[in-house]
Design a protein around this motif. Sequence first.
Motif, PDB file in Angstrom:
ATOM      1  N   SER A  58       0.829  -1.206   0.000  1.00 48.79           N
ATOM      2  CA  SER A  58       0.000   0.000   0.000  1.00 48.79           C
ATOM      3  C   SER A  58       0.867   1.260   0.000  1.00 48.79           C
ATOM      4  N   GLN A  59       0.483   2.219  -0.821  1.00 51.28           N
ATOM      5  CA  GLN A  59       1.186   3.505  -0.886  1.00 51.28           C
ATOM      6  C   GLN A  59       0.351   4.621  -0.255  1.00 51.28           C
ATOM      7  N   ASP A  60      -0.710   4.261   0.441  1.00 45.41           N
ATOM      8  CA  ASP A  60      -1.591   5.239   1.068  1.00 45.41           C
ATOM      9  C   ASP A  60      -0.903   5.831   2.299  1.00 45.41           C
ATOM     10  N   PRO A  61      -0.528   7.107   2.288  1.00 50.52           N
ATOM     11  CA  PRO A  61       0.213   7.703   3.414  1.00 50.52           C
ATOM     12  C   PRO A  61      -0.559   7.658   4.727  1.00 50.52           C
ATOM     13  N   ALA A  62      -1.848   7.972   4.681  1.00 54.14           N
ATOM     14  CA  ALA A  62      -2.648   7.996   5.901  1.00 54.14           C
ATOM     15  C   ALA A  62      -2.783   6.605   6.503  1.00 54.14           C
ATOM     16  N   LEU A  63      -2.980   5.615   5.656  1.00 56.76           N
ATOM     17  CA  LEU A  63      -3.127   4.235   6.114  1.00 56.76           C
ATOM     18  C   LEU A  63      -1.826   3.732   6.734  1.00 56.76           C
ATOM     19  N   ASN A  64      -0.719   4.024   6.064  1.00 57.28           N
ATOM     20  CA  ASN A  64       0.579   3.609   6.581  1.00 57.28           C
ATOM     21  C   ASN A  64       0.907   4.297   7.897  1.00 57.28           C
ATOM     22  N   ALA A  65       0.571   5.587   8.004  1.00 57.70           N
ATOM     23  CA  ALA A  65       0.837   6.326   9.240  1.00 57.70           C
ATOM     24  C   ALA A  65       0.039   5.741  10.401  1.00 57.70           C
ATOM     25  N   VAL A  86       4.954  -3.109   7.190  1.00 53.78           N
ATOM     26  CA  VAL A  86       4.482  -2.934   5.815  1.00 53.78           C
ATOM     27  C   VAL A  86       2.983  -3.218   5.763  1.00 53.78           C
ATOM     28  N   VAL A  87       2.260  -2.343   5.073  1.00 52.07           N
ATOM     29  CA  VAL A  87       0.829  -2.548   4.842  1.00 52.07           C
ATOM     30  C   VAL A  87       0.661  -3.113   3.436  1.00 52.07           C
ATOM     31  N   PHE A  88       0.040  -4.278   3.349  1.00 51.22           N
ATOM     32  CA  PHE A  88      -0.184  -4.925   2.052  1.00 51.22           C
ATOM     33  C   PHE A  88      -1.602  -4.625   1.577  1.00 51.22           C
ATOM     34  N   ASP A  89      -1.701  -4.167   0.348  1.00 53.72           N
ATOM     35  CA  ASP A  89      -2.997  -3.817  -0.241  1.00 53.72           C
ATOM     36  C   ASP A  89      -3.664  -5.097  -0.731  1.00 53.72           C
ATOM     37  N   ALA A  95      -2.927 -10.456   9.427  1.00 53.50           N
ATOM     38  CA  ALA A  95      -1.707  -9.734   9.789  1.00 53.50           C
ATOM     39  C   ALA A  95      -0.727 -10.780  10.296  1.00 53.50           C
ATOM     40  N   PHE A  96       0.535 -10.429  10.386  1.00 52.69           N
ATOM     41  CA  PHE A  96       1.535 -11.382  10.861  1.00 52.69           C
ATOM     42  C   PHE A  96       2.744 -10.623  11.393  1.00 52.69           C
ATOM     43  N   ALA A  97       3.548 -11.328  12.149  1.00 50.37           N
ATOM     44  CA  ALA A  97       4.853 -10.817  12.576  1.00 50.37           C
ATOM     45  C   ALA A  97       5.857 -11.951  12.411  1.00 50.37           C
ATOM     46  N   LEU A  98       7.065 -11.606  11.993  1.00 49.27           N
ATOM     47  CA  LEU A  98       8.091 -12.608  11.723  1.00 49.27           C
ATOM     48  C   LEU A  98       9.314 -12.373  12.588  1.00 49.27           C
ATOM     49  N   PRO A  99      10.042 -13.442  12.907  1.00 46.01           N
ATOM     50  CA  PRO A  99      11.294 -13.282  13.650  1.00 46.01           C
ATOM     51  C   PRO A  99      12.233 -12.334  12.915  1.00 46.01           C
ATOM     52  N   GLY A 100      12.961 -11.556  13.678  1.00 45.46           N
ATOM     53  CA  GLY A 100      13.872 -10.591  13.085  1.00 45.46           C
ATOM     54  C   GLY A 100      13.316  -9.182  13.097  1.00 45.46           C
ATOM     55  N   GLY A 101      12.018  -9.026  13.418  1.00 43.69           N
ATOM     56  CA  GLY A 101      11.430  -7.696  13.531  1.00 43.69           C
ATOM     57  C   GLY A 101      10.658  -7.238  12.306  1.00 43.69           C
ATOM     58  N   ILE A 103       6.631  -6.849  10.596  1.00 43.77           N
ATOM     59  CA  ILE A 103       5.182  -6.878  10.794  1.00 43.77           C
ATOM     60  C   ILE A 103       4.498  -6.572   9.469  1.00 43.77           C
ATOM     61  N   GLY A 104       3.529  -7.398   9.110  1.00 43.01           N
ATOM     62  CA  GLY A 104       2.738  -7.171   7.914  1.00 43.01           C
ATOM     63  C   GLY A 104       1.267  -7.071   8.272  1.00 43.01           C
ATOM     64  N   VAL A 105       0.586  -6.090   7.720  1.00 46.41           N
ATOM     65  CA  VAL A 105      -0.845  -5.908   7.955  1.00 46.41           C
ATOM     66  C   VAL A 105      -1.539  -5.791   6.601  1.00 46.41           C
ATOM     67  N   TYR A 106      -2.573  -6.590   6.385  1.00 45.91           N
ATOM     68  CA  TYR A 106      -3.332  -6.539   5.140  1.00 45.91           C
ATOM     69  C   TYR A 106      -4.494  -5.552   5.301  1.00 45.91           C
ATOM     70  N   THR A 107      -4.743  -4.783   4.253  1.00 45.01           N
ATOM     71  CA  THR A 107      -5.786  -3.763   4.343  1.00 45.01           C
ATOM     72  C   THR A 107      -7.156  -4.366   4.628  1.00 45.01           C
ATOM     73  N   GLY A 108      -7.376  -5.623   4.244  1.00 41.75           N
ATOM     74  CA  GLY A 108      -8.648  -6.282   4.531  1.00 41.75           C
ATOM     75  C   GLY A 108      -8.931  -6.379   6.020  1.00 41.75           C
ATOM     76  N   LEU A 109      -7.876  -6.449   6.819  1.00 40.63           N
ATOM     77  CA  LEU A 109      -8.056  -6.522   8.266  1.00 40.63           C
ATOM     78  C   LEU A 109      -8.666  -5.243   8.823  1.00 40.63           C
ATOM     79  N   LEU A 110      -8.356  -4.116   8.191  1.00 43.29           N
ATOM     80  CA  LEU A 110      -8.776  -2.822   8.725  1.00 43.29           C
ATOM     81  C   LEU A 110     -10.278  -2.596   8.606  1.00 43.29           C
ATOM     82  N   GLY A 111     -10.948  -3.430   7.833  1.00 44.56           N
ATOM     83  CA  GLY A 111     -12.399  -3.361   7.780  1.00 44.56           C
ATOM     84  C   GLY A 111     -13.056  -4.140   8.913  1.00 44.56           C
TER      85      GLY A 111
END
Length: 267
Positions: A58-65, A86-89, A95-101, A103-111
């Motif tokens: 996702s390149q949405d500034p508000a969503l990423n912020a 990283v926000v994935f469109d 959403a997920f988190a991986l070892p090493g630091g 975090i991924g969040v899918y925009t579908g979760l935000l609904g």
Amino acid sequence: MLKRIITPAIAAGVLLLTACATHQSPTGRSQMLMHSEAEMAQLGQVSFAQLKQQEKVSQDPALNAYVNCVAERISGVLPPQQWEVVVFDSPQVNAFALPGGYIGVYTGLLGVAENADQLAAVMGHEVAHVLAHHSNEKVSRSQMTGTGLQLLNIGLAAYGVESAATITQLAALGTNVFFTLPYGREQETEADIMGVELMARAGFDPEASIALWHNMAKASSGAPPEMLSTHPSHSTRIKELNAQQQAAKPLYQAARQQSRTVCRAPK
């Protein structure tokens, strides 16, 4: 003869698993960890890089912020570490988190996660998987299970058992239902317990975790029975989260007294 073959194999497998279970999770559960943190961090780095190539970012500034705001507050109560968010469109409710630091969040979760508190419940849960070394456990258990089934098949074949392939397949099914899947549910419950504490310490209302899973229940359909799933049922999860509220509330009240950035979902 079959019993004489299988019993020593099971005994050897149990001894091997016991010998490897030398660690304890944050909640005191025995763990089998066969890989170092550095190895898991490398695996997380490679996996995250692949996801960024495969998925639309996702390149949405508000969503990423917004997502980064919640992530920064959660990471602020963790041991010092740099987290890449990283926000994935994608319509995935995930959403997920991986070892090493990572975090991924899918925009579908935000609904489904309707506000920052509910999003924090998801992030706290996912980060808890990393803190509790659940990825390491899954990799380790998968390796041990695969090795055990191979040894069983070799042993049966060596004794000329005609139904060796069928027995091995049944053993694989039994391993999945009674070992792998319940173990996954155990991890999920542990991540729920830890996640509620993390979100409360970060100043997010722990009751939002209950509201979140009510939303998840409404959004999902056709979920498999709990026994045949790696995740607890929605009702089981909500019951466990309710049980955690008494311990989490004081942490939340203490955190609220501190000055924290307000994370507002974009309209």
